[in-house]
Design a protein around this motif. Structure first.
Motif, PDB file in Angstrom:
ATOM      1  N   ASP A  16       0.842  -1.201   0.000  1.00  0.00           N
ATOM      2  CA  ASP A  16       0.000   0.000   0.000  1.00  0.00           C
ATOM      3  C   ASP A  16       0.874   1.248   0.000  1.00  0.00           C
ATOM      4  O   ASP A  16       1.904   1.306   0.683  1.00  0.00           O
ATOM      5  CB  ASP A  16      -0.904   0.016   1.222  1.00  0.00           C
ATOM      6  CG  ASP A  16      -1.986  -1.051   1.156  1.00  0.00           C
ATOM      7  OD1 ASP A  16      -2.280  -1.538   0.041  1.00  0.00           O
ATOM      8  OD2 ASP A  16      -2.542  -1.400   2.215  1.00  0.00           O
ATOM      9  N   VAL A  55       2.408   3.172   2.922  1.00  0.00           N
ATOM     10  CA  VAL A  55       1.555   3.284   4.102  1.00  0.00           C
ATOM     11  C   VAL A  55       2.192   2.460   5.213  1.00  0.00           C
ATOM     12  O   VAL A  55       2.497   1.275   5.027  1.00  0.00           O
ATOM     13  CB  VAL A  55       0.132   2.772   3.808  1.00  0.00           C
ATOM     14  CG1 VAL A  55      -0.728   2.813   5.072  1.00  0.00           C
ATOM     15  CG2 VAL A  55      -0.516   3.592   2.692  1.00  0.00           C
ATOM     16  N   GLU A  57       2.335   0.983   9.309  1.00  0.00           N
ATOM     17  CA  GLU A  57       1.400   0.470  10.306  1.00  0.00           C
ATOM     18  C   GLU A  57       0.927   1.593  11.229  1.00  0.00           C
ATOM     19  O   GLU A  57      -0.234   1.589  11.680  1.00  0.00           O
ATOM     20  CB  GLU A  57       2.051  -0.646  11.119  1.00  0.00           C
ATOM     21  CG  GLU A  57       1.126  -1.302  12.130  1.00  0.00           C
ATOM     22  CD  GLU A  57      -0.110  -1.930  11.501  1.00  0.00           C
ATOM     23  OE1 GLU A  57      -1.142  -2.016  12.197  1.00  0.00           O
ATOM     24  OE2 GLU A  57      -0.047  -2.333  10.319  1.00  0.00           O
ATOM     25  N   ASP A  59       0.201   4.523  10.391  1.00  0.00           N
ATOM     26  CA  ASP A  59      -0.896   5.208   9.711  1.00  0.00           C
ATOM     27  C   ASP A  59      -2.213   4.461   9.924  1.00  0.00           C
ATOM     28  O   ASP A  59      -3.262   5.080  10.117  1.00  0.00           O
ATOM     29  CB  ASP A  59      -0.608   5.310   8.206  1.00  0.00           C
ATOM     30  CG  ASP A  59       0.701   6.012   7.897  1.00  0.00           C
ATOM     31  OD1 ASP A  59       1.041   6.972   8.607  1.00  0.00           O
ATOM     32  OD2 ASP A  59       1.392   5.593   6.942  1.00  0.00           O
ATOM     33  N   ARG A  60      -2.152   3.154   9.899  1.00  0.00           N
ATOM     34  CA  ARG A  60      -3.360   2.348  10.099  1.00  0.00           C
ATOM     35  C   ARG A  60      -3.867   2.484  11.543  1.00  0.00           C
ATOM     36  O   ARG A  60      -5.075   2.604  11.781  1.00  0.00           O
ATOM     37  CB  ARG A  60      -3.078   0.886   9.772  1.00  0.00           C
ATOM     38  CG  ARG A  60      -2.538   0.661   8.372  1.00  0.00           C
ATOM     39  CD  ARG A  60      -2.391  -0.828   8.069  1.00  0.00           C
ATOM     40  NE  ARG A  60      -1.547  -1.047   6.915  1.00  0.00           N
ATOM     41  CZ  ARG A  60      -1.925  -0.887   5.658  1.00  0.00           C
ATOM     42  NH1 ARG A  60      -3.174  -0.509   5.400  1.00  0.00           N
ATOM     43  NH2 ARG A  60      -1.094  -1.112   4.664  1.00  0.00           N
ATOM     44  N   ALA A  63      -5.447   5.888  11.956  1.00  0.00           N
ATOM     45  CA  ALA A  63      -6.738   6.011  11.272  1.00  0.00           C
ATOM     46  C   ALA A  63      -7.879   5.465  12.116  1.00  0.00           C
ATOM     47  O   ALA A  63      -9.007   5.967  12.056  1.00  0.00           O
ATOM     48  CB  ALA A  63      -6.687   5.290   9.930  1.00  0.00           C
ATOM     49  N   LYS A  64      -7.612   4.462  12.936  1.00  0.00           N
ATOM     50  CA  LYS A  64      -8.659   3.848  13.754  1.00  0.00           C
ATOM     51  C   LYS A  64      -9.129   4.753  14.884  1.00  0.00           C
ATOM     52  O   LYS A  64     -10.263   4.615  15.365  1.00  0.00           O
ATOM     53  CB  LYS A  64      -8.150   2.517  14.320  1.00  0.00           C
ATOM     54  CG  LYS A  64      -7.917   1.448  13.265  1.00  0.00           C
ATOM     55  CD  LYS A  64      -7.375   0.183  13.903  1.00  0.00           C
ATOM     56  CE  LYS A  64      -7.133  -0.890  12.851  1.00  0.00           C
ATOM     57  NZ  LYS A  64      -6.566  -2.132  13.438  1.00  0.00           N
ATOM     58  N   GLU A  78     -11.352   2.182   4.863  1.00  0.00           N
ATOM     59  CA  GLU A  78     -10.176   1.511   4.309  1.00  0.00           C
ATOM     60  C   GLU A  78      -9.223   2.471   3.615  1.00  0.00           C
ATOM     61  O   GLU A  78      -8.036   2.160   3.419  1.00  0.00           O
ATOM     62  CB  GLU A  78     -10.617   0.427   3.325  1.00  0.00           C
ATOM     63  CG  GLU A  78     -11.340  -0.746   3.947  1.00  0.00           C
ATOM     64  CD  GLU A  78     -12.822  -0.466   4.194  1.00  0.00           C
ATOM     65  OE1 GLU A  78     -13.519  -1.371   4.685  1.00  0.00           O
ATOM     66  OE2 GLU A  78     -13.280   0.671   3.908  1.00  0.00           O
ATOM     67  N   PRO A  81      -6.207   5.384   6.078  1.00  0.00           N
ATOM     68  CA  PRO A  81      -4.759   5.289   6.310  1.00  0.00           C
ATOM     69  C   PRO A  81      -3.942   5.842   5.144  1.00  0.00           C
ATOM     70  O   PRO A  81      -2.849   6.384   5.355  1.00  0.00           O
ATOM     71  CB  PRO A  81      -4.530   3.782   6.483  1.00  0.00           C
ATOM     72  CG  PRO A  81      -5.843   3.236   6.914  1.00  0.00           C
ATOM     73  CD  PRO A  81      -6.861   4.061   6.198  1.00  0.00           C
TER      74      PRO A  81
END
Length: 233
Positions: A16, A55, A57, A59-60, A63-64, A78, A81
């Motif tokens: 990604d 991207v 981790e 960033d993920r 985002a949550k 989805e 991120p």
């Protein structure tokens, strides 16, 4: 190109990534920010590209729990991120910050350089522009979301850029088209030119965005929504 595991060829993994197209419409002619990749880089050596990168981790995770907004407000979870990664990568590669003037305290290590600017990320200043998957047979493959923002969204500068992109500069669209561009960068640049012609102030983009990918021997341009989970690579 395939990689070998225990002597057996495997497909190159698709990672990604996110890119941010920054447009300055304040002058008599719009300009776009671009940089040149090092000749020694494995992927797209010596090519001119928009700021961007993988991207992470962090960033993920961000985002949550991110409390700020996105554009559009109902952007698919989805894709969030990717929007955050685009903000972070712009800061790392150019030193430009798209953010709010407020401390950014809860962040992962990947966001350290951005947080040092004294800003919190403002992904609501980014509009989704397009998605592209690197065709098979390349040494690296990426599932990339491209975003666009105006230069006036830049709220500050951080430390010096990390040096990953050389010769960072602003180019008119005609000048940018004359650079040594990867195929996908040229296609995205064409999309940006069409966008600016129809909406010079970038006040609103369509929910349906171009999606570039290979299907057998064909290279396709479909339209997908940024408000629902995107199709898997």
């Amino acid at each position: 190109m395939s990689e070998a595991i225990n002597g057996q060829p495997t497909e190159t993994p698709i990672r990604d990534a996110a890119c941010l197209v920054v447009i300055d419409t304040s002058g008599s002619e719009p300009t776009v920010l671009m940089g040149r990749r090092h000749a020694s880089q494995v992927f797209l050596p010596d090519k001119w590209v928009f700021p961007g990168g993988r991207v992470e981790e962090d960033d993920r995770v961000l985002a949550k729990r991110f409390g700020g907004g996105f554009m559009p407000a109902d952007l698919a979870h989805e894709i969030k991120p990717f929007a955050l990664a685009a903000v972070r990568e712009l800061c790392e590669e150019t030193g430009l910050v798209v953010g709010r003037n407020a401390p950014f305290l809860e962040h992962g290590a990947a966001w350290g350089p951005f947080a040092a600017s004294g800003h919190s990320p403002a992904p609501e200043s980014l509009f989704p522009l397009a998605r592209a998957i690197t065709p098979p047979g390349r040494v690296r493959r990426y599932d990339t979301w491209f975003f666009v923002t105006e230069a006036k969204a830049v709220s500050g500068k951080s430390t010096l850029p990390d040096g990953e992109l050389l010769d960072l500069a602003w180019f008119t669209f005609a000048e940018a088209a004359g650079l040594d561009l990867p195929r996908i960068t040229k296609l995205i640049l064409d999309d940006v030119v069409a966008l600016i012609l129809n909406d010079p102030e970038i006040t609103g983009l369509s929910e349906l965005l171009p999606f570039y990918y290979s299907a057998g021997s064909a290279y396709r341009r479909d339209l997908i929504s940024c408000k629902v989970a995107p199709p898997a690579p």
